[in-house]
Design an enzyme around this catalytic site. Structure first.
Site, PDB file in Angstrom:
ATOM      1  N   ASN A  56     -49.511 -70.782   9.363  1.00  0.00           N
ATOM      2  CA  ASN A  56     -49.558 -69.510  10.096  1.00  0.00           C
ATOM      3  C   ASN A  56     -50.467 -68.505   9.398  1.00  0.00           C
ATOM      4  O   ASN A  56     -50.532 -68.456   8.175  1.00  0.00           O
ATOM      5  CB  ASN A  56     -48.146 -68.945  10.250  1.00  0.00           C
ATOM      6  CG  ASN A  56     -47.252 -69.891  11.021  1.00  0.00           C
ATOM      7  OD1 ASN A  56     -47.755 -70.805  11.683  1.00  0.00           O
ATOM      8  ND2 ASN A  56     -45.959 -69.702  10.940  1.00  0.00           N
TER       9      ASN A  56
ATOM     10  N   HIS B  25     -54.204 -72.290   6.392  1.00  0.00           N
ATOM     11  CA  HIS B  25     -55.238 -71.927   7.363  1.00  0.00           C
ATOM     12  C   HIS B  25     -55.722 -70.494   7.155  1.00  0.00           C
ATOM     13  O   HIS B  25     -56.215 -69.861   8.082  1.00  0.00           O
ATOM     14  CB  HIS B  25     -54.725 -72.146   8.800  1.00  0.00           C
ATOM     15  CG  HIS B  25     -54.514 -73.610   9.108  1.00  0.00           C
ATOM     16  ND1 HIS B  25     -53.807 -74.062  10.191  1.00  0.00           N
ATOM     17  CD2 HIS B  25     -54.947 -74.723   8.461  1.00  0.00           C
ATOM     18  CE1 HIS B  25     -53.789 -75.399  10.188  1.00  0.00           C
ATOM     19  NE2 HIS B  25     -54.475 -75.819   9.147  1.00  0.00           N
TER      20      HIS B  25
ATOM     21  N   CYS C 246     -68.501 -61.421   6.039  1.00  0.00           N
ATOM     22  CA  CYS C 246     -69.638 -61.396   6.959  1.00  0.00           C
ATOM     23  C   CYS C 246     -70.164 -62.821   7.160  1.00  0.00           C
ATOM     24  O   CYS C 246     -70.377 -63.550   6.193  1.00  0.00           O
ATOM     25  CB  CYS C 246     -70.735 -60.494   6.386  1.00  0.00           C
ATOM     26  SG  CYS C 246     -72.272 -60.606   7.320  1.00  0.00           S
TER      27      CYS C 246
HETATM   28  P1  OAD Z   1     -48.114 -75.530  17.569  1.00  0.00           P
HETATM   29  O1  OAD Z   1     -48.084 -74.441  18.592  1.00  0.00           O
HETATM   30  O2  OAD Z   1     -49.041 -76.669  17.773  1.00  0.00           O
HETATM   31  O3  OAD Z   1     -46.656 -76.125  17.423  1.00  0.00           O
HETATM   32  C1  OAD Z   1     -45.523 -75.312  17.288  1.00  0.00           C
HETATM   33  C2  OAD Z   1     -44.288 -76.189  17.441  1.00  0.00           C
HETATM   34  O4  OAD Z   1     -43.157 -75.357  17.284  1.00  0.00           O
HETATM   35  C3  OAD Z   1     -44.185 -76.863  18.803  1.00  0.00           C
HETATM   36  O5  OAD Z   1     -43.788 -78.215  18.619  1.00  0.00           O
HETATM   37  C4  OAD Z   1     -43.070 -76.067  19.511  1.00  0.00           C
HETATM   38  O6  OAD Z   1     -42.297 -76.844  20.392  1.00  0.00           O
HETATM   39  C5  OAD Z   1     -42.240 -75.615  18.335  1.00  0.00           C
HETATM   40  N1  OAD Z   1     -41.522 -74.356  18.547  1.00  0.00           N
HETATM   41  C6  OAD Z   1     -42.012 -73.163  18.941  1.00  0.00           C
HETATM   42  N2  OAD Z   1     -41.054 -72.225  18.982  1.00  0.00           N
HETATM   43  C7  OAD Z   1     -39.889 -72.860  18.618  1.00  0.00           C
HETATM   44  C8  OAD Z   1     -38.534 -72.454  18.489  1.00  0.00           C
HETATM   45  N3  OAD Z   1     -38.168 -71.191  18.717  1.00  0.00           N
HETATM   46  N4  OAD Z   1     -37.617 -73.381  18.114  1.00  0.00           N
HETATM   47  C9  OAD Z   1     -37.985 -74.666  17.872  1.00  0.00           C
HETATM   48  N5  OAD Z   1     -39.256 -75.108  17.963  1.00  0.00           N
HETATM   49  C10 OAD Z   1     -40.191 -74.222  18.344  1.00  0.00           C
HETATM   50  O7  OAD Z   1     -48.347 -74.813  16.168  1.00  0.00           O
HETATM   51  P2  OAD Z   1     -48.787 -75.450  14.763  1.00  0.00           P
HETATM   52  O8  OAD Z   1     -48.221 -76.813  14.586  1.00  0.00           O
HETATM   53  O9  OAD Z   1     -48.481 -74.434  13.739  1.00  0.00           O
HETATM   54  O10 OAD Z   1     -54.913 -73.610  13.640  1.00  0.00           O
HETATM   55  O11 OAD Z   1     -50.360 -75.528  14.964  1.00  0.00           O
HETATM   56  C11 OAD Z   1     -51.178 -75.836  13.901  1.00  0.00           C
HETATM   57  C12 OAD Z   1     -52.507 -75.149  13.966  1.00  0.00           C
HETATM   58  O12 OAD Z   1     -53.095 -75.278  15.272  1.00  0.00           O
HETATM   59  C13 OAD Z   1     -52.470 -73.650  13.776  1.00  0.00           C
HETATM   60  O13 OAD Z   1     -52.426 -73.298  12.437  1.00  0.00           O
HETATM   61  C14 OAD Z   1     -53.762 -73.188  14.415  1.00  0.00           C
HETATM   62  C15 OAD Z   1     -53.686 -74.028  15.651  1.00  0.00           C
HETATM   63  O14 OAD Z   1     -54.851 -74.267  16.301  1.00  0.00           O
HETATM   64  C16 OAD Z   1     -55.808 -72.697  13.206  1.00  0.00           C
HETATM   65  O15 OAD Z   1     -55.606 -71.505  13.250  1.00  0.00           O
HETATM   66  C17 OAD Z   1     -57.030 -73.302  12.618  1.00  0.00           C
HETATM   67 ZN    ZN Z   2     -73.601 -59.059   6.098  1.00  0.00          ZN
END
Ligand code: OAD
Ligand code: ZN
Length: 257
Positions: A87, A106, A114
């Site tokens: 996050n 991340h 810049c």
């Molecule tokens: P995702 O949005 O891919 O996954 C979040 C997970 O949390 C999903 O499986 C949801 O079902 C679950 N979830 C959400 N709210 C919940 C709740 N209240 N209770 C239980 N489960 C819940 O997010 P990430 O795995 O963090 O990259 O994604 C990874 C990366 O993809 C991020 O860091 C970002 C994104 O593109 C960059 O910023 C480069």
């Molecule tokens: Zn610059």
């Protein structure tokens, strides 16, 4: 290991949740496909969709929730070896996890650079521009300024390499609120020794815990806050966590006044 799911109770939409995930909100914008907002080539071509999203991430808009404070409690008890987060909302830090225990894999909005001359850009000016719906630019060369969050294809911060020393000595791996779809982060879930229990709390099963389960895995599927409550109750920490949340949220709202 944590992901966007631990911040949805703070009101931050996750990326991929069907319907509520913020990736689906980009379908009608000037974006070829949602992940493009985190791709450097698209950003340099059109930085506006990224900054539309960034505006919503203004740090003052969100507060840590009970899951962040559960992690803080682990830290207070000396049980947290390291917190690896995907996050970029800074809520782990806001909940009082010290920098030394944190790997923001991340990156974060704590600093910005810049894209042309590589100079660090002051954050006050950055947020003033973003909140005013303008693209922040370098005061020296006018290049577009990008916060130091890791875009697809960019290298992860050096601190991510701490996993090499951390995972072999961990007694337990907690994996909370992530779809385990983004590499190299997702593969950390396979890094602990096979005798080490992995506790995965998420809405649904995902990643290696779904397709290569281990005998000592524990899957707590469903609402994350309920799963954490259940674990905290089993540990006998319910009152302690309630006190911590009250103390900390009281302090946070006191700071606002
Ligand atoms: P995702 O949005 O891919 O996954 C979040 C997970 O949390 C999903 O499986 C949801 O079902 C679950 N979830 C959400 N709210 C919940 C709740 N209240 N209770 C239980 N489960 C819940 O997010 P990430 O795995 O963090 O990259 O994604 C990874 C990366 O993809 C991020 O860091 C970002 C994104 O593109 C960059 O910023 C480069
Ligand atoms: Zn610059």
């Amino acid at each position: 290991m944590v992901g966007a799911g631990i911040s949805t109770p703070s009101g931050i939409p996750s990326c991929r949740s069907p319907g509520t995930g913020f990736y689906s909100s980009f379908q009608h914008c000037d974006v070829p496909y949602p992940e493009a907002i985190f791709e450097l080539t698209f950003f340099l071509h059109n930085p506006r969709p990224f900054f539309t999203w960034a505006k919503k991430m203004y740090p003052e808009n969100y507060r840590p929730n009970v899951i962040h404070y559960f992690l803080r409690l682990l830290q207070d008890k000396g049980l947290l070896l390291r917190l690896y987060t995907q996050n970029i909302d800074g809520l782990e830090r806001a909940a009082g996890i010290p920098d030394s225990r944190l790997v923001e894999a991340h990156g974060s909005f704590a600093s910005a650079t810049c894209t042309v001359c590589g100079r660090a850009s002051p954050m006050e000016g950055f947020w003033a521009e973003v909140m005013g719906d303008r693209v922040p630019r370098c005061t020296v060369c006018t290049g577009v300024v990008k916060p130091d969050i890791v875009f697809f294809g960019e290298a992860l911060p050096q601190r991510f390499l701490l996993h090499v020393v951390d995972f072999p000595i961990a007694d337990l791996l907690l994996i909370l609120g992530t779809s385990l779809q983004v590499e190299p982060f997702a593969s950390l879930s396979e890094a602990p020794r096979s005798s080490v229990p992995r506790v995965f709390m998420n809405q649904e099963a995902a990643g290696s815990l779904a397709w290569r389960p281990r005998s000592r895995d524990v899957l707590q599927l469903g609402e994350l806050v309920d799963g954490v409550d259940k674990l905290v109750e089993l540990l006998g920490w319910t009152e302690e966590l309630k006190d911590l949340v009250q103390r900390e949220t009281g302090q946070l709202s006191g700071r606002d006044r």
